[in-house]
Design an enzyme around this catalytic site. Structure first.
Site, PDB file in Angstrom:
ATOM      1  CG  PHE A  98      31.592  51.394  45.141  1.00 22.95           C
ATOM      2  CD1 PHE A  98      30.780  51.041  46.211  1.00 22.95           C
ATOM      3  CD2 PHE A  98      30.997  51.617  43.905  1.00 22.95           C
ATOM      4  CE1 PHE A  98      29.405  50.909  46.051  1.00 22.95           C
ATOM      5  CE2 PHE A  98      29.626  51.484  43.736  1.00 22.95           C
ATOM      6  CZ  PHE A  98      28.822  51.124  44.811  1.00 22.95           C
TER       7      PHE A  98
ATOM      8  CB  ALA B 297      39.177  47.470  42.453  1.00 21.03           C
TER       9      ALA B 297
ATOM     10  CB  VAL C  38      35.008  50.281  41.259  1.00 24.91           C
ATOM     11  CG1 VAL C  38      35.730  49.492  42.331  1.00 24.91           C
ATOM     12  CG2 VAL C  38      33.538  49.882  41.193  1.00 24.91           C
ATOM     13  CB  CYS C  39      39.195  53.468  43.710  1.00 21.83           C
ATOM     14  SG  CYS C  39      40.984  53.727  43.690  1.00 21.83           S
ATOM     15  CB  ILE C  40      41.390  50.983  38.864  1.00 27.58           C
ATOM     16  CG1 ILE C  40      41.944  49.716  38.218  1.00 27.58           C
ATOM     17  CG2 ILE C  40      42.402  52.111  38.805  1.00 27.58           C
ATOM     18  CD1 ILE C  40      42.078  49.833  36.713  1.00 27.58           C
TER      19      ILE C  40
END
Lengths: 130, 121
Positions: free
Chosen positions: A39, A82, A77-79
């Site tokens: 994501f 995010a 999920v790309c930190i």
């Protein structure tokens, strides 16, 4: 074949995650394996366990989670994307002094490098852009 | 599929279109930082990313031009842009950062053909 998906659209405001989920079920229904979903951009909103759509509408967070439970698909999920959008797991919330969090397993906050690793590992990476 | 381990990253966002361009350039930098051979192709509205003289300080947003200037340090020396995408936006070679290379449709095909992997943003 071994597949991975890149989802860049937010739930409900974009068709991307819904289409990606339908594609995921079609894939696994035909005997392919779905290794990971990554994501990025507004797609990170799919990871919030606080999503609360009306009861007669699909809860996309829960559908992703179900995909993980039935297919073993990783949910990365790309930190950076995010944190910028207010999606934090417990550890990040503590680190940044925030009073709550909204991301938990099986979703995992990880670096963008993970997307490149996943692409190397899989036969196909399919992008669902917003 | 090509056997090459080149990663082609296609960028189609203009500056200040939200943070689309910034998050696309992040992918370029991460690819290069991972030691991969990265090819950067700007297309469509992405042509504006390569425009020189963009002033920083558009309302509340950082400028992306410094990130473009930084790419060379990451061994991304050539920034490909289809000539047609530049001219139809009124951009000539003089308007674009020095390491832009304007390419024709055949060369664009070649970039896709030679890439082992492709990411489109």
């Amino acid at each position: 074949m071994r597949y991975a998906l890149l989802v860049m659209g937010a739930p409900y405001s974009s068709q991307a995650p819904h289409s990606a989920l339908r594609f995921a079920h079609a894939l696994t229904g035909q005997g392919h394996s779905l290794d990971s979903v990554f994501f990025y951009r507004d797609g990170v909103h799919n990871a919030s366990f606080l999503l609360t759509p009306p009861q007669d509408e699909a809860n996309l967070h829960d559908l992703w989670q179900e995909l993980h439970e039935t297919q073993g698909t990783r949910l990365d999920v790309c930190i950076a994307a995010a944190l910028r959008r207010g999606l934090l797991d417990e550890a990040e919330a503590r680190r940044h002094g925030k009073p709550g969090h909204n991301v938990a397993a099986p979703f995992e906050l990880t670096g963008l490098g993970q997307l490149l690793t996943v692409q190397q590992r899989c036969d196909r990476l399919i992008t669902f852009a917003a | 599929m090509s056997q090459s381990d080149t990663l082609l990253i296609v960028i189609r966002s203009a500056p200040h279109d939200g943070i689309r361009l910034r998050e696309s350039l992040d992918a370029l930098l991460v690819g290069a930082a991972f030691g991969q051979s990265v090819v950067a192709l700007f297309m469509g509205q992405g042509a504006f990313a390569l425009k020189t003289g963009q002033s920083p300080g558009a309302p509340g947003q950082k400028s992306t031009l410094p990130m473009i200037d930084m790419l060379e340090m990451y061994d991304i020396e050539t920034l490909y842009l289809p000539e047609e995408d530049a001219t139809c936006r009124g951009l000539g070679a003089d308007d674009l950062v020095a390491n832009t290379r304007l390419v024709d449709a055949g060369e664009v095909q070649g970039l896709f053909r030679d890439a082992g992997r492709i990411l489109t943003f």
